[in-house]
Design an enzyme around this catalytic site. Structure first.
Site, PDB file in Angstrom:
ATOM      1  N   CYS A 243      -4.133  -1.235  -2.034  1.00 62.24           N
ATOM      2  CA  CYS A 243      -4.323   0.210  -2.148  1.00 62.24           C
ATOM      3  C   CYS A 243      -5.262   0.416  -3.331  1.00 62.24           C
ATOM      4  O   CYS A 243      -5.011  -0.106  -4.421  1.00 62.24           O
ATOM      5  CB  CYS A 243      -2.982   0.879  -2.422  1.00 62.24           C
ATOM      6  SG  CYS A 243      -3.089   2.618  -2.839  1.00 62.24           S
TER       7      CYS A 243
ATOM      8  N   HIS B 123      -8.475   3.463   3.837  1.00 60.20           N
ATOM      9  CA  HIS B 123      -8.728   4.040   5.169  1.00 60.20           C
ATOM     10  C   HIS B 123     -10.202   4.014   5.570  1.00 60.20           C
ATOM     11  O   HIS B 123     -10.528   4.086   6.744  1.00 60.20           O
ATOM     12  CB  HIS B 123      -8.262   5.498   5.198  1.00 60.20           C
ATOM     13  CG  HIS B 123      -6.774   5.668   5.125  1.00 60.20           C
ATOM     14  ND1 HIS B 123      -6.028   5.188   4.070  1.00 60.20           N
ATOM     15  CD2 HIS B 123      -5.899   6.262   5.975  1.00 60.20           C
ATOM     16  CE1 HIS B 123      -4.747   5.501   4.271  1.00 60.20           C
ATOM     17  NE2 HIS B 123      -4.655   6.144   5.421  1.00 60.20           N
TER      18      HIS B 123
ATOM     19  N   CYS C 271     -11.453   3.056  -0.649  1.00 62.25           N
ATOM     20  CA  CYS C 271     -10.147   3.551  -0.189  1.00 62.25           C
ATOM     21  C   CYS C 271      -9.787   2.778   1.072  1.00 62.25           C
ATOM     22  O   CYS C 271     -10.661   2.499   1.899  1.00 62.25           O
ATOM     23  CB  CYS C 271     -10.225   5.045   0.121  1.00 62.25           C
ATOM     24  SG  CYS C 271      -8.747   5.697   0.939  1.00 62.25           S
TER      25      CYS C 271
ATOM     26  N   ASP D 193       0.871  -1.183   0.000  1.00 62.75           N
ATOM     27  CA  ASP D 193       0.000   0.000   0.000  1.00 62.75           C
ATOM     28  C   ASP D 193       0.908   1.233   0.000  1.00 62.75           C
ATOM     29  O   ASP D 193       2.118   1.121   0.165  1.00 62.75           O
ATOM     30  CB  ASP D 193      -0.868  -0.021   1.278  1.00 62.75           C
ATOM     31  CG  ASP D 193      -1.698   1.258   1.432  1.00 62.75           C
ATOM     32  OD1 ASP D 193      -2.320   1.684   0.438  1.00 62.75           O
ATOM     33  OD2 ASP D 193      -1.701   1.839   2.535  1.00 62.75           O
ATOM     34  N   SER D 194       0.289   2.398  -0.137  1.00 63.33           N
ATOM     35  CA  SER D 194       1.061   3.631  -0.073  1.00 63.33           C
ATOM     36  C   SER D 194       1.553   3.925   1.352  1.00 63.33           C
ATOM     37  O   SER D 194       2.428   4.754   1.529  1.00 63.33           O
ATOM     38  CB  SER D 194       0.199   4.795  -0.556  1.00 63.33           C
ATOM     39  OG  SER D 194      -1.001   4.833   0.203  1.00 63.33           O
TER      40      SER D 194
ATOM     41  N   GLU E 199      -5.925   8.957   9.726  1.00 67.06           N
ATOM     42  CA  GLU E 199      -4.540   8.856  10.204  1.00 67.06           C
ATOM     43  C   GLU E 199      -4.348   9.602  11.516  1.00 67.06           C
ATOM     44  O   GLU E 199      -3.441   9.314  12.294  1.00 67.06           O
ATOM     45  CB  GLU E 199      -3.570   9.317   9.118  1.00 67.06           C
ATOM     46  CG  GLU E 199      -3.639   8.341   7.951  1.00 67.06           C
ATOM     47  CD  GLU E 199      -2.424   8.300   7.061  1.00 67.06           C
ATOM     48  OE1 GLU E 199      -1.513   9.125   7.218  1.00 67.06           O
ATOM     49  OE2 GLU E 199      -2.406   7.421   6.169  1.00 67.06           O
TER      50      GLU E 199
HETATM   51  N1  DGL Z   1      -4.168   3.704   0.130  1.00 69.46           N
HETATM   52  C1  DGL Z   1      -4.823   4.760  -0.592  1.00 69.46           C
HETATM   53  C2  DGL Z   1      -6.040   4.193  -1.329  1.00 69.46           C
HETATM   54  O1  DGL Z   1      -6.611   3.199  -0.941  1.00 69.46           O
HETATM   55  C3  DGL Z   1      -5.220   5.906   0.317  1.00 69.46           C
HETATM   56  C4  DGL Z   1      -4.066   6.690   0.875  1.00 69.46           C
HETATM   57  C5  DGL Z   1      -3.296   7.424  -0.196  1.00 69.46           C
HETATM   58  O2  DGL Z   1      -3.850   8.337  -0.832  1.00 69.46           O
HETATM   59  O3  DGL Z   1      -2.143   7.089  -0.395  1.00 69.46           O
HETATM   60  O4  DGL Z   1      -6.441   4.739  -2.307  1.00 69.46           O
END
Ligand code: DGL
Length: 266
Positions: free
Chosen positions: A69, A183, A181, A6-7, A149
């Site tokens: 992600c 989160h 997403c 993931d990011s 976050e």
């Molecule tokens: N992990 C990203 C997503 O699911 C969200 C966080 C980011 O923007 O890096 O799109």
């Protein structure tokens, strides 16, 4: 090992579901904290780093890759599947789309996600491919990521912001809403209260974990190749913000001694 990336920390909502549905398998996680957020970056950037991370995970003996992600799934899953043809690659969008199509009765589906995911129209295209008569409504909710976050998942300010973003979707009469997403599953309870009891709220992480489980159940060779055990490895390309809080929220425990180093910046 199951390779998950993931990011940053958001993919821990996916790890949660993998642990729940596939408790015996060892995972290796990579969070690209040095380059987050992906959700507001361009497609090329996300594709480039997603490919580097997938390659890095394979170098660490991952036998399957999970793109945990949504933005990376939207921008990079096709190119990754093309580049690593012999590796099973799973992403967030397809499993959630199948589930949404099964659940909706009035054929009106809402999608919320990062600006990148929404702009890509990936969910929309895949939904319409399965059923062209669906009516799809989407909304980018960029403030949800920093709220989560911060650990603000149900306070007054968060409730106000969720109400504001969901206002237009509520007016569209959707009966199914995809949390597009990583989160957003942490906001699920609050979102459910605001969107109302008649809307199915879909967590793509759960749909994905079920799909990976089914795949492995049908692939005994791969099942044997993936290491079993609970010695999971967590890597981040930079110090992740609020890791302790987010890992408690997602996994009900703290990730001890994550490995922090950027393998792409020597
Ligand atoms: N992990 C990203 C997503 O699911 C969200 C966080 C980011 O923007 O890096 O799109």
């Amino acid at each position: 090992m199951i390779g998950i990336f993931d990011s940053g920390v958001g993919g821990l909502t996916v790890v949660k579901e993998i642990f729940r549905h596939l408790p015996d398998y060892q995972i290796i996680y990579f969070g690209d904290a040095a380059r987050l957020p992906y959700g507001t970056k361009g497609a090329e950037f996300v594709r480039k780093y997603s490919a580097k991370i997938a390659e890095w995970l394979l170098g660490k003996k991952a036998k399957i890759i999970i793109i945990a992600c949504n933005t990376s799934s939207a921008f990079a899953s096709d190119s990754l599947k093309n580049k690593f043809r012999n590796v099973p690659i799973f992403e967030m969008i397809n499993p959630a789309v199948k589930e949404a199509v099964k659940k909706t009765k009035n054929k009106r589906i809402g999608i919320i996600g990062t600006p990148g995911t929404i702009k890509s129209n990936s969910y929309q295209k895949k939904l319409l491919k399965l059923n062209p008569s669906l009516k799809i409504f989407s909304e980018a909710c960029p403030l949800f990521v920093p709220l989560v976050e911060e650990g603000w998942i149900d306070n007054e300010i968060t409730i106000k912001i969720i109400k504001k973003y969901l206002e237009s979707l509520k007016g569209k009469g959707v009966d199914t809403l995809i949390l597009g997403c990583t989160h957003y599953p942490l906001l699920k309870k609050t979102i459910e209260k605001i969107i109302g009891p008649n809307v199915n709220v879909i967590n793509p992480a759960e749909s994905l974990a079920k799909e990976v489980k089914e795949y492995l159940n049908n692939n005994s060779k791969l099942q044997k190749e993936i290491k079993k055990g609970s010695r999971h490895n967590f890597f981040f390309s930079d110090e992740p913000y609020n890791l302790e809080k987010i890992s408690r929220l997602c996994l009900s425990r703290v990730i001890k001694n994550p490995y922090i180093k950027d393998p792409f910046n020597n």
